[in-house]
Design a protein around this motif. Structure first.
Motif, mmCIF file in Angstrom:
data_model
loop_
_atom_site.group_PDB
_atom_site.id
_atom_site.type_symbol
_atom_site.label_atom_id
_atom_site.label_comp_id
_atom_site.label_asym_id
_atom_site.label_seq_id
_atom_site.Cartn_x
_atom_site.Cartn_y
_atom_site.Cartn_z
ATOM 1 N N VAL A 1 -29.038 3.931 0.092
ATOM 2 C CA VAL A 1 -30.523 3.768 0.278
ATOM 3 C C VAL A 1 -31.051 3.679 -1.191
ATOM 4 C CG1 VAL A 1 -30.724 4.337 2.565
ATOM 5 C CG2 VAL A 1 -31.060 5.919 0.833
ATOM 6 N N ARG A 2 -32.199 3.027 -1.619
ATOM 7 C CA ARG A 2 -32.624 3.320 -2.731
ATOM 8 C C ARG A 2 -33.691 4.540 -2.632
ATOM 9 N NH1 ARG A 2 -32.869 0.891 -7.420
ATOM 10 N NH2 ARG A 2 -31.811 -0.859 -6.914
ATOM 11 N N ALA A 3 -33.391 5.417 -3.671
ATOM 12 C CA ALA A 3 -34.496 6.519 -3.669
ATOM 13 C C ALA A 3 -34.955 6.632 -5.158
ATOM 14 C CB ALA A 3 -33.724 7.775 -3.192
ATOM 15 N N GLY A 4 -36.259 6.195 -5.390
ATOM 16 C CA GLY A 4 -36.908 6.180 -6.737
ATOM 17 C C GLY A 4 -37.295 7.396 -6.873
ATOM 18 N N LEU A 5 -36.652 7.956 -7.986
ATOM 19 C CA LEU A 5 -37.044 9.305 -8.518
ATOM 20 C C LEU A 5 -37.468 9.397 -9.701
ATOM 21 C CD1 LEU A 5 -33.734 11.191 -7.561
ATOM 22 C CD2 LEU A 5 -36.082 11.130 -6.229
ATOM 23 N N THR A 6 -38.539 10.137 -10.018
ATOM 24 C CA THR A 6 -39.158 10.491 -11.439
ATOM 25 C C THR A 6 -38.695 12.051 -11.688
ATOM 26 O OG1 THR A 6 -40.815 8.853 -11.237
ATOM 27 C CG2 THR A 6 -41.113 10.582 -13.059
ATOM 28 N N LEU A 7 -38.067 12.158 -12.678
ATOM 29 C CA LEU A 7 -37.395 13.493 -12.970
ATOM 30 C C LEU A 7 -38.026 14.145 -14.624
ATOM 31 C CD1 LEU A 7 -33.568 13.134 -12.114
ATOM 32 C CD2 LEU A 7 -35.691 14.103 -10.791
ATOM 33 N N ASP A 8 -38.244 15.204 -14.600
ATOM 34 C CA ASP A 8 -38.535 15.911 -15.730
ATOM 35 C C ASP A 8 -37.272 15.675 -16.875
ATOM 36 O OD1 ASP A 8 -40.033 18.176 -17.600
ATOM 37 O OD2 ASP A 8 -37.959 18.358 -17.735
ATOM 38 N N GLU A 9 -37.680 15.115 -18.099
ATOM 39 C CA GLU A 9 -36.773 14.584 -19.059
ATOM 40 C C GLU A 9 -35.587 15.908 -19.003
ATOM 41 O OE1 GLU A 9 -36.638 12.876 -23.344
ATOM 42 O OE2 GLU A 9 -38.361 14.171 -23.068
ATOM 43 N N GLY A 10 -35.955 16.997 -19.057
ATOM 44 C CA GLY A 10 -35.166 18.147 -19.373
ATOM 45 C C GLY A 10 -34.043 18.160 -18.065
ATOM 46 N N VAL A 11 -34.490 18.116 -16.942
ATOM 47 C CA VAL A 11 -33.723 18.042 -15.777
ATOM 48 C C VAL A 11 -32.667 16.504 -15.682
ATOM 49 C CG1 VAL A 11 -33.746 17.819 -13.186
ATOM 50 C CG2 VAL A 11 -35.583 19.354 -14.380
ATOM 51 N N ALA A 12 -33.263 15.666 -15.939
ATOM 52 C CA ALA A 12 -32.342 14.286 -16.103
ATOM 53 C C ALA A 12 -31.295 14.625 -17.274
ATOM 54 C CB ALA A 12 -33.197 13.335 -16.588
ATOM 55 N N GLU A 13 -31.753 15.155 -18.219
ATOM 56 C CA GLU A 13 -30.696 15.611 -19.267
ATOM 57 C C GLU A 13 -29.430 16.550 -18.880
ATOM 58 O OE1 GLU A 13 -30.194 17.560 -23.767
ATOM 59 O OE2 GLU A 13 -32.260 16.474 -23.094
ATOM 60 N N PHE A 14 -29.893 17.593 -18.006
ATOM 61 C CA PHE A 14 -29.035 18.222 -17.638
ATOM 62 C C PHE A 14 -28.279 17.541 -16.329
ATOM 63 C CE2 PHE A 14 -28.109 20.958 -13.746
ATOM 64 C CZ PHE A 14 -27.182 22.006 -14.059
ATOM 65 N N ILE A 15 -28.774 16.804 -15.533
ATOM 66 C CA ILE A 15 -27.757 16.105 -14.513
ATOM 67 C C ILE A 15 -26.919 15.119 -15.431
ATOM 68 C CG2 ILE A 15 -28.000 14.141 -12.987
ATOM 69 C CD1 ILE A 15 -30.758 15.566 -11.826
ATOM 70 N N ASP A 16 -27.337 14.422 -16.249
ATOM 71 C CA ASP A 16 -26.414 13.723 -17.016
ATOM 72 C C ASP A 16 -25.374 14.287 -17.851
ATOM 73 O OD1 ASP A 16 -27.978 11.528 -16.003
ATOM 74 O OD2 ASP A 16 -29.048 11.251 -18.177
ATOM 75 N N THR A 17 -25.513 15.416 -18.324
ATOM 76 C CA THR A 17 -24.701 16.148 -19.186
ATOM 77 C C THR A 17 -23.731 17.035 -18.296
ATOM 78 O OG1 THR A 17 -26.150 16.858 -20.700
ATOM 79 C CG2 THR A 17 -24.424 18.292 -20.485
ATOM 80 N N GLU A 18 -24.126 17.379 -16.925
ATOM 81 C CA GLU A 18 -23.384 17.855 -15.971
ATOM 82 C C GLU A 18 -22.297 16.954 -15.209
ATOM 83 O OE1 GLU A 18 -22.522 21.365 -14.830
ATOM 84 O OE2 GLU A 18 -23.109 21.549 -16.915
ATOM 85 N N ALA A 19 -22.916 15.644 -15.046
ATOM 86 C CA ALA A 19 -22.072 14.586 -14.563
ATOM 87 C C ALA A 19 -21.032 14.202 -15.354
ATOM 88 C CB ALA A 19 -23.185 13.477 -14.122
ATOM 89 N N HIS A 20 -21.238 13.913 -16.742
ATOM 90 C CA HIS A 20 -20.388 13.781 -17.622
ATOM 91 C C HIS A 20 -19.451 14.833 -17.879
ATOM 92 C CE1 HIS A 20 -18.675 11.976 -21.304
ATOM 93 N NE2 HIS A 20 -18.635 13.030 -21.705
ATOM 94 N N ARG A 21 -19.665 16.073 -17.835
ATOM 95 C CA ARG A 21 -18.624 17.161 -17.978
ATOM 96 C C ARG A 21 -17.769 17.109 -16.785
ATOM 97 N NH1 ARG A 21 -17.956 22.551 -16.504
ATOM 98 N NH2 ARG A 21 -20.131 22.535 -15.282
ATOM 99 N N ARG A 22 -18.149 16.845 -15.679
ATOM 100 C CA ARG A 22 -17.214 16.804 -14.453
ATOM 101 C C ARG A 22 -16.884 15.351 -14.296
ATOM 102 N NH1 ARG A 22 -18.820 21.123 -11.044
ATOM 103 N NH2 ARG A 22 -20.563 22.325 -11.885
#
Length: 128
Positions: free
Chosen positions: A87-108
């Motif tokens: 399902v599509r879940a449109g999210l607007t995240l704080d830029e810092g939170v999105a950066e954290f998610i992307d960094t952790e996703a890449h690390r894992r």
């Protein structure tokens, strides 16, 4: 969402999770986190198989009714049913939170979607 009481025990490198209300159903993991995530998968598999066989799911006991053996810890595992449908879940995240998610996703070695799904499952498993 249904939550089942579970007992976790073990030593570093070998942890086990059992469900007092569902004899014979359990999971293992090298870490506590891995054992808990495997227990969530095992619980979902139990529910799928019980329903295929026309059996009712075991009723979860109240936490107060569970005897916790020495060396074990009482926790709860959520029964998260997956449908396989996205399902599509449109999210607007704080830029810092999105950066954290992307960094952790890449690390894992995960995609952003996989990491967010993994995070939600972890929070649910922790009782959040």
């Amino acid at each position: 969402m249904i939550r089942y009481p579970a007992l976790i025990d073990g030593d570093e490198g070998a942890y086990g999770v059992v469900f007092p209300d569902i004899p014979g159903v359990g999971a293992m993991g090298d870490t506590v986190d891995e054992a808990l995530l495997n227990a969530e998968d095992t619980l979902r598999d139990y529910a799928i198989e019980a329903e295929k066989d026309g059996e009712a799911l075991a009723e979860p006991s109240p936490f107060q009714a569970i005897e916790t053996p020495k060396g074990s810890q009482l926790t709860s595992i959520p029964l998260i049913r997956t449908s396989g449908k996205s399902v599509r879940a449109g999210l607007t995240l704080d830029e810092g939170v999105a950066e954290f998610i992307d960094t952790e996703a890449h690390r894992r070695g995960m995609t952003r979607k996989a990491y967010i799904t993994w995070m939600a499952r972890r929070i649910a498993a922790m009782g959040g």
